[in-house]
Design a protein around this motif. Structure first.
Motif, short mmCIF file in Angstrom:
data_model
loop_
_atom_site.label_atom_id
_atom_site.label_comp_id
_atom_site.label_asym_id
_atom_site.label_seq_id
_atom_site.Cartn_x
_atom_site.Cartn_y
_atom_site.Cartn_z
N ILE A 123 -11.74 6.41 -34.17
CA ILE A 123 -10.78 6.62 -35.59
C ILE A 123 -9.93 7.65 -35.59
N ASP A 124 -8.67 7.33 -35.36
CA ASP A 124 -7.56 8.41 -35.43
C ASP A 124 -7.16 8.43 -37.03
N TYR A 125 -7.56 9.42 -37.59
CA TYR A 125 -7.05 9.46 -39.02
C TYR A 125 -7.15 11.25 -39.52
N PRO A 128 -3.00 15.64 -39.89
CA PRO A 128 -1.82 16.64 -40.63
C PRO A 128 -1.04 17.05 -39.57
N ASN A 129 0.11 17.57 -39.82
CA ASN A 129 0.91 18.32 -39.11
C ASN A 129 0.95 19.61 -39.61
N LEU A 130 0.38 20.28 -38.62
CA LEU A 130 0.13 21.85 -38.87
C LEU A 130 1.43 22.54 -38.84
N THR A 322 2.70 11.62 -26.24
CA THR A 322 1.69 11.90 -26.40
C THR A 322 0.45 11.01 -26.88
N ASP A 323 1.37 9.95 -27.74
CA ASP A 323 0.39 8.95 -27.99
C ASP A 323 -0.13 7.87 -26.93
N LEU A 324 0.87 7.44 -25.62
CA LEU A 324 0.38 7.28 -24.36
C LEU A 324 -0.87 7.74 -23.91
N ARG A 346 4.92 3.17 -42.33
CA ARG A 346 6.30 3.33 -41.70
C ARG A 346 6.25 3.73 -40.05
N GLN A 347 5.01 4.09 -39.74
CA GLN A 347 5.00 4.42 -37.98
C GLN A 347 4.49 2.91 -37.47
N SER A 348 4.63 1.97 -37.94
CA SER A 348 4.40 0.79 -37.31
C SER A 348 5.16 0.44 -36.13
#
Ligand code: ARG
Length: 583
Positions: A123-125, A128-130, A322-324, A346-348
């Motif tokens: 689970i990716d949750y 935050p963006n540091l 990065t997501d790949l 919105r990131q769909s």
């Protein structure tokens, strides 16, 4: 126990025995009418005879009666009646319900068996963006993701939490340049105590100060080149930022640990390798200096493939790269069977592209599920995205403090005799619970309006209402001077209200299965609210401790009360909300 599943299996078998093709499976659903009021309609309904009859060219009512003839009612089903054009109304047997409840009362897990086929679920949750200010969108992801993690874990799945923090990228240039100045003046610690302020200061310097932007860019190059001094500075910044997030997780009663942080920077080394591999295999191509994967699978109406850039013209890598890499890691290293992304709606498009490209590249076995658990925007009372009165980003820790303060006022008003410590403890559980429940109880894909008054109300589908319902049930045991463990006699369902409550209680497992499958926590909230309301109706109609109630009936009713309390407590716990003994 999952009633719907048990019934589906029974009807599937009956339909097969009645000569109906297997793919005309039954559709079993809870009866929509509250069973207490209109027992005639049954507790569940099985559809499927009509569709099957249409396909087989026979009479639906006749087919329905053939199904009922072949139905193995066992101990579970009292009667199955045909209604209308071919619906089958199912009445559950009272003795079966009573025995199921007795088993739940004896079991530490309310008779919820662990999943027969446990999965590894990533689970990716929160993520935050540091390099940026933490905003309310991360609050939603944190709350929803944590509830799903708890629930799937309770079901016996292996949950791997992945806090995909934004800990890398060009943003860090200005932050590191600013930090190094602060370090020189020995006031770094003070400056980093408030990351929002720190970020804003750096941004102002970046925008206004001569030469600062060049220095920021130098830092980016040095950071990406692996310069040790620069990495040290970066590590310092990351450590402090993570501690800030941990503070919020602590306040929020969220299960994320430091060891769950696996940020974007972890994938750095894999990015050039990954891009080269996709180029070599012809899955990515160079296009005007950039490297792009063209996704025919996501072509627009004109047939133009959807382009996904994985390396910029200057050589930089992107969020998508990065997501790949993350998908590949999660499927192959973490051995995920299912990967959930609790990410803003919105990131769909971004996630759809990443999923499609990863499948195209064969980065994961077919069987691995990739699911975007999207959520809408948190709005203010004014119907615009949630902001402070002055239009700034709302600091999460301030928001949570305000929740507790407001709850404290309410609690003190309701119960002025409480000592200060008890009051503070109640306020913490109620305030934080209210914020979380308000989010979780809404269909997550919709935008939702953040309203202090609504979430802190003691009436309606709120955390305080459920927490209060729990304390009321528990107070019965205090008054009776009985421990639930001492209750012995059989459970009896003499009245319609007891029967209605019994069915609701028995449906807990079914609801958990549904939330695990569809990842919509509001379904669990709606269930708990309904259970509490059904309990109130029962409590009005069925005296428990009143004089003259026969001992056996009292014992039976007390068991129902205990099951209600435990189901509410377990349900709220899975949502990450605490209960209390008094409030
Ligand atoms: N850090 C990102 C943001 O705040 C969210 C990351 C979501 N997870 C992912 N694997 N892309 O927008």
């Amino acid at each position: 126990m999952n009633i719907r599943q048990l019934l589906t299996d029974k009807f599937q078998a009956a339909m097969l025995a009645a000569g109906i093709p297997e793919d005309c499976g039954p559709v079993v659903a809870q009866a929509r009418v509250a069973p207490a009021k209109k027992a005639g309609f049954g507790d569940y309904q099985a559809n499927g005879a009509m569709a099957a009859a249409k396909r087989m060219g026979t009479n639906p009512r006749e087919l329905a009666s053939r199904i009922v003839e072949h139905l193995d009612k066992g101990e579970m089903i009292e009667k199955a009646e045909i209604a209308g054009p071919g619906f089958i109304n199912i009445h559950l047997s009272e003795s079966w319900l009573a025995r199921s409840l007795a088993a739940a009362e004896q079991s530490g897990r309310l008779n919820i068996a662990p999943a027969a086929e446990p999965q590894t679920v990533v689970i990716d949750y929160s993520h935050p963006n540091l390099a940026k200010e933490m905003h309310v969108g991360h609050l939603r992801s944190t709350i929803i993701g944590d509830a799903l993690a708890r629930l799937l874990e309770f079901q016996g799945h292996k949950v791997i939490r992945q806090n995909h923090m934004g800990d890398w990228g060009t943003q860090f240039g200005m932050l590191l340049a600013h930090l190094s100045d602060k370090l020189e003046n020995n006031d770094a610690e003070v400056a980093l105590a408030d990351l929002e302020v720190f970020y804003r200061e750096a941004k102002v310097r970046f925008d206004d100060e001569e030469g600062f932007d060049d220095r920021a860019r130098e830092y980016v190059v040095k950071l990406q080149g692996g310069d040790p001094e620069c990495l040290k500075l970066w590590q310092q910044f990351i450590d402090i930022s993570i501690s800030h997030s941990e503070e919020i997780y602590g306040k929020l009663n969220v299960t994320l640990k430091r060891s769950d942080v696996y940020g974007e920077s972890q994938y750095n080394d894999d990015l050039p390798v990954l891009v080269q591999e996709l180029l070599d295999r012809g899955i990515a191509v160079e296009d005007q200096g950039a490297v792009v994967v063209f996704l025919e699978e996501m072509a627009d109406k004109e047939g133009n493939p959807s382009p996904m850039i994985i390396r910029k013209k200057g050589g930089g890598y992107l969020y998508s790269t990065t997501d790949l890499a993350a998908i590949r890691y999660r499927a192959n290293k973490l051995k995920a069977d299912r990967i959930l992304y609790v990410v803003d709606a919105r990131q769909s498009l971004h996630l759809q592209q990443a999923f499609t490209a990863a499948r195209k590249a064969g980065f994961l076995p077919e069987s691995v599920a990739l699911e975007h658990c999207a959520f809408g925007t948190m709005m203010g009372d004014d119907g615009k995205p949630f902001k402070t009165r002055t239009g700034g980003t709302v600091k999460l820790s301030a928001l949570l403090d305000e929740a507790v303060e407001r709850a404290e006022k309410l609690v003190a008003e309701k119960n002025p005799d409480l000592d200060a410590d008890t009051c503070a403890e109640i306020a913490r559980k109620v305030g934080i619970g209210a914020v979380k429940y308000a989010d979780l109880s809404k269909t997550r894909t919709n935008d939702y309006v953040f309203s202090w008054d609504a979430m802190l109300s003691f009436e309606g589908n709120t955390a305080p209402y459920l927490q209060y319902a729990y304390t009321r049930v528990r107070s019965i045991f205090r008054r009776a001077g009985i421990q639930p463990g001492e209750l012995k006699s059989e459970i009896r369902l003499d009245t319609a209200e007891e029967r209605a409550l019994a069915i609701r209680l028995c449906q807990f497992g079914e609801v958990l299965d549904q939330v695990a499958k569809d990842t919509f926590p509001h379904v669990l909230c709606a269930y708990l609210y309904d259970l509490a309301s059904t309990y109130m109706v029962f409590y009005e109609a069925c005296p428990v401790l009143r004089e003259g109630v026969p001992e056996e009936q009292k014992q039976s009713r007390l068991q129902l009360c205990d099951l209600v309390a435990r189901t509410i407590a377990t349900g709220l716990d899975l949502l990450g909300i605490e209960v209390l003994e008094q409030m």
